[in-house]
Design a protein around this motif. Structure first.
Motif, short mmCIF file in Angstrom:
data_model
loop_
_atom_site.label_atom_id
_atom_site.label_comp_id
_atom_site.label_asym_id
_atom_site.label_seq_id
_atom_site.Cartn_x
_atom_site.Cartn_y
_atom_site.Cartn_z
N GLY A 112 0.79 -1.23 0.00
CA GLY A 112 0.00 0.00 0.00
C GLY A 112 0.82 1.27 0.00
O GLY A 112 0.26 2.36 -0.19
N ASN A 113 2.13 1.17 0.20
CA ASN A 113 2.96 2.37 0.28
C ASN A 113 3.78 2.63 -0.98
O ASN A 113 4.45 3.66 -1.07
CB ASN A 113 3.91 2.30 1.48
CG ASN A 113 3.18 2.46 2.80
OD1 ASN A 113 2.02 2.86 2.83
ND2 ASN A 113 3.85 2.14 3.88
N VAL A 114 3.77 1.69 -1.92
CA VAL A 114 4.57 1.87 -3.13
C VAL A 114 4.13 3.12 -3.89
O VAL A 114 4.94 3.80 -4.54
CB VAL A 114 4.49 0.62 -4.03
CG1 VAL A 114 5.19 0.86 -5.36
CG2 VAL A 114 5.11 -0.57 -3.33
N GLY A 115 2.85 3.45 -3.81
CA GLY A 115 2.35 4.65 -4.48
C GLY A 115 3.05 5.91 -4.03
O GLY A 115 3.33 6.81 -4.83
N TYR A 116 3.32 6.01 -2.71
CA TYR A 116 4.05 7.18 -2.21
C TYR A 116 5.43 7.26 -2.86
O TYR A 116 5.89 8.35 -3.24
CB TYR A 116 4.22 7.10 -0.69
CG TYR A 116 2.93 7.17 0.09
CD1 TYR A 116 2.01 8.19 -0.11
CD2 TYR A 116 2.63 6.21 1.06
CE1 TYR A 116 0.83 8.26 0.61
CE2 TYR A 116 1.45 6.27 1.80
CZ TYR A 116 0.56 7.29 1.57
OH TYR A 116 -0.60 7.35 2.29
N LEU A 117 6.08 6.13 -2.97
CA LEU A 117 7.41 6.09 -3.56
C LEU A 117 7.36 6.51 -5.03
O LEU A 117 8.17 7.35 -5.49
CB LEU A 117 7.98 4.67 -3.44
CG LEU A 117 9.32 4.39 -4.12
CD1 LEU A 117 10.41 5.27 -3.54
CD2 LEU A 117 9.69 2.92 -3.98
N LEU A 118 6.40 5.97 -5.79
CA LEU A 118 6.31 6.30 -7.19
C LEU A 118 6.02 7.78 -7.41
O LEU A 118 6.59 8.42 -8.31
CB LEU A 118 5.22 5.45 -7.86
CG LEU A 118 5.61 4.03 -8.23
CD1 LEU A 118 4.39 3.23 -8.66
CD2 LEU A 118 6.65 4.03 -9.33
N ALA A 147 4.21 11.92 3.85
CA ALA A 147 4.51 11.70 2.44
C ALA A 147 3.64 12.58 1.55
O ALA A 147 4.12 13.14 0.55
CB ALA A 147 4.31 10.22 2.09
N LEU A 148 2.36 12.73 1.89
CA LEU A 148 1.47 13.58 1.10
C LEU A 148 1.90 15.04 1.15
O LEU A 148 1.78 15.77 0.16
CB LEU A 148 0.03 13.43 1.60
CG LEU A 148 -0.64 12.07 1.31
CD1 LEU A 148 -2.02 12.01 1.95
CD2 LEU A 148 -0.75 11.84 -0.20
N TRP A 149 2.38 15.48 2.33
CA TRP A 149 2.91 16.85 2.44
C TRP A 149 4.06 17.04 1.45
O TRP A 149 4.10 18.03 0.71
CB TRP A 149 3.37 17.10 3.87
CG TRP A 149 4.11 18.41 4.09
CD1 TRP A 149 5.41 18.66 3.79
CD2 TRP A 149 3.57 19.61 4.63
NE1 TRP A 149 5.74 19.95 4.13
CE2 TRP A 149 4.63 20.56 4.65
CE3 TRP A 149 2.32 19.99 5.12
CZ2 TRP A 149 4.45 21.85 5.13
CZ3 TRP A 149 2.16 21.28 5.59
CH2 TRP A 149 3.20 22.20 5.61
N LEU A 150 4.98 16.10 1.42
CA LEU A 150 6.14 16.21 0.53
C LEU A 150 5.71 16.17 -0.94
O LEU A 150 6.20 16.95 -1.76
CB LEU A 150 7.13 15.09 0.82
CG LEU A 150 7.82 15.13 2.19
CD1 LEU A 150 8.69 13.89 2.38
CD2 LEU A 150 8.66 16.39 2.34
N ILE A 151 4.80 15.25 -1.26
CA ILE A 151 4.36 15.13 -2.65
C ILE A 151 3.65 16.42 -3.09
O ILE A 151 3.88 16.93 -4.20
CB ILE A 151 3.44 13.91 -2.81
CG1 ILE A 151 4.25 12.62 -2.63
CG2 ILE A 151 2.76 13.91 -4.18
CD1 ILE A 151 3.39 11.38 -2.48
#
Length: 648
Positions: A80-86, A141-145
């Motif tokens: 479920g976290n690979v999306g943040y990485l991509l 992660a959403l903050w950074l993205i």
């Protein structure tokens, strides 16, 4: 008739004059006329710093991802976290690909320097906010993205207008050199970021964002104080924004690139997500919107995407070549990183957590090749023209991929260094002449849009390349790696059920683990009780430096050959497109009165004139009293382009 101070050059009048903007980019521009003294060098220094900073930020995060995710307490490889990485990897490039055309067009309408300066400020503000992430885990992660998206908006404002500002400021005989420096800074930034990210992340993960702040603040103040509008496209009064064109293009291209990003994620037992209905829907919808975009642009009186420019052979061939090179080079960075971090460095005694930094260091010959070849080719293109240099560069570029295909997985570093240096040299030989030829072929009033279109092809090619190359690699690994991993784990005492479950996991997890500097086997087995059930001696083997690289080497090399073969083919395609741009008189070469100009260069001028005639609001039309007013660009009569001497 305005006077001209010098004779015609191969690209039009290269001296100063009083005619305002030239009828086309191959004629005299107000920028070349007005850029006296040191101003042009101020423009070059400021825009070079800007594009370097923007390009560096696209790659600096790649190497710094492990400490960034540790800092926000998030495991990017967990389900479920690979999306943040991509999205941390792809989001920046996606935004730049989508926005640069619109921002270049706005620069033509409201002032290129105005948009450019605002971009410096936006980029700097986003860099500050990125370093103050107040959240952890997913919200962190959403903050950074989110702020990376804003940072990409600022970077797009810079890159969309920098080439046009340079073209305005420099006379024709120096444009190749200036654009060469600018292009080299952009290419070098992509690879310098790999080393900078590794070094700065050792201090603190926030340092990879702090590094932009002093440069951004200084560059913003410097730009607002020293840069001035030299293009005729100021104010935008009476000019209409192509809303439907902007919407269909932005949403359509974004949908395609989001589909590419999502397609790399596993879906219901498949190694990738290309069968995911959401991905299919995004692809179909995105393509449909892009088709609608073309229809809208053909009917709009002031289109965002100047489709008429594609009737200029030098512009079309240059952008086709640039797109092919971007697709070939975009995924190269990732493939080389995985090759070094996942196989070569561990087998040569480097700990996994140290491999991101050393991968950047071992890739420095590629950067050196770009830095050496770029400025030299820019200078030479001013004297000898773009076609020969750019085409020769693509021959070197494509040949380097063939050499990389022939290297063994555990190569001698000096052979590897020579080949990636040749890759950089070939890319550097191509970049400056190609950009100069594109920007010099268009009407002066269209330079912002042309610069944005050129950047869109490059950024879209890079984003597509990552998706295409990763898909090819994952498809190859999915066919061979599971069996090799299953057999290897069982041989080391891992229970059959656990070995089967681990081997059945999508290969994308193993690839991203290597990018993050994580031992893939240790990470996969530590999620369950796999390591606890293995004898200590076998456990040391499984978590050591050699077990996974030796398993990965065969399947990875199979995929690598496919990827590099595609890249070599794209290099050949770029070389052929470059040859088709037509010969040209070098911009610094004088054409005596009465001499003939090569037909293709005269045709560029005539094509540019037709484009100007199709935009009456910007380039002439009827006054209120019904009298025909001249185009802003100068006084070239019907059927005559400034590059074509009048003759006796």
């Amino acid at each position: 008739m305005p006077a001209s101070d010098t004779g015609t050059s191969g690209a039009g009048t290269s001296g100063t004059g009083t005619s305002g903007t030239g009828t086309s980019g191959v004629g005299t521009s107000v920028g070349a006329a007005g850029a006296n003294g040191n101003y042009r060098w101020v423009v070059l220094a400021n825009t070079t710093a800007a594009v370097f900073m923007s390009a560096l930020d696209g790659s600096i995060v790649l190497i710094a991802l492990p400490p960034i995710f540790r800092g926000i307490h998030l495991d990017p490889l967990a389900p479920g976290n690979v999306g943040y990485l991509l999205w941390m990897i792809m989001g920046y490039r996606l935004v730049q690909a989508v926005l640069v055309v619109a921002l270049g067009r706005l620069g033509d309408m409201f002032g290129r320097v105005r948009i450019y300066n605002a971009g410096f400020a936006v980029f700097t503000l986003a860099s500050i906010l990125l370093s103050f992430d107040p959240f952890d885990a997913g919200r962190g992660a959403l903050w950074l993205i989110g702020w990376r998206v804003l940072q990409a908006v600022g970077g797009s404002m810079l890159t969309a207008n920098s080439a046009a500002i340079l073209t305005d400021a420099f006379p024709a005989e120096q444009r190749g050199f200036a654009l060469g420096i600018n292009q080299v800074a952009s290419l070098a930034g992509q690879f310098v970021g790999l080393v900078a990210g590794g070094l700065l992340a050792v201090l603190d993960w926030r340092a990879v964002f702090w590094v932009n702040v002093p440069v951004g603040v200084f560059g913003t103040v410097w730009a607002y104080r020293r840069l001035r509008e030299t293009s005729a496209a100021r104010g935008g009064g009476g000019r209409r924004i192509d809303w439907w064109g902007n919407i269909t293009f932005a949403v359509g291209l974004a949908a395609v690139l989001i589909a590419v990003t999502e397609g790399l994620q596993p879906y219901r037992g498949h190694a990738m997500g290309w069968t995911n209905p959401t991905v299919v829907g995004l692809l179909v919808g995105g393509v449909a919107l892009l088709v609608a975009f073309v229809a809208v642009e053909r009917r709009h009186p002031e289109p965002m995407f100047a489709l008429g420019l594609f009737r200029i052979r030098a512009f079309t061939a240059g952008n086709v070549a640039g797109l092919a090179v971007s697709v070939a080079r975009g995924g190269l960075q990732f493939m080389l990183i995985i090759w070094l971090q996942g196989i070569w460095l561990p087998l040569h005694g480097y700990d996994y957590e140290d491999t991101p930094l050393w991968a950047g260091i071992y890739l420095l010959p590629l950067t050196v090749g770009i830095l050496v070849a770029g400025p030299v080719s820019g200078i030479l293109s001013d004297r000898f023209g773009a076609r020969g240099l750019a085409s020769a560069g693509m021959a070197v570029f494509a040949g380097s991929f063939v050499g990389l295909m022939l290297l063994p997985v555990t190569f001698s570093y000096w052979a590897f260094a020579l080949l990636i240096a040749l890759n950089g040299i070939g890319g550097g030989m191509f970049a400056a002449p190609n950009s100069s030829a594109i920007m010099g072929s268009v009407p002066a009033e269209q330079r912002g849009a042309a610069s944005g279109m050129r950047a869109t092809f490059q950024n879209s090619g890079t984003a597509l390349s990552i998706g295409v190359f990763f898909s090819l690699m994952i498809a190859g690994l999915a066919a061979t790696l599971p069996d090799a991993l299953d057999g290897g784990l069982r041989a080391q005492g891992v229970p059959a059920g656990i070995a089967h479950d681990v081997a059945a996991l999508p290969p994308v997890s193993s690839l991203f683990a290597t990018v993050l500097g994580v031992n893939p086997v240790e990470h996969l087995l530590s999620a369950g009780d796999g390591l606890a059930a293995v004898p200590p001696a076998n456990r040391a083997t499984l978590t050591g430096r050699e077990f996974f690289p030796e398993l990965l080497a065969g399947p990875f090399h199979h995929g690598l050959v496919i990827v590099f073969a595609v890249a070599a083919g794209l290099g050949v395609l770029a070389g052929l497109a470059s040859m088709l741009r037509g010969a040209s008189v070098p911009s610094g070469a004088s054409v005596p009165s009465g001499a003939s100009v090569p037909p293709d260069r005269v045709e560029i001028g005539r094509q540019s004139e037709r484009i100007i005639e199709e935009a009456p609001d910007a380039h002439g039309g009827d006054d209120a009293d019904g009298q025909r007013r001249p185009a802003r660009g100068g006084d070239a009569g019907p059927g005559r382009h400034p590059a074509a001497p009048a003759g006796p």
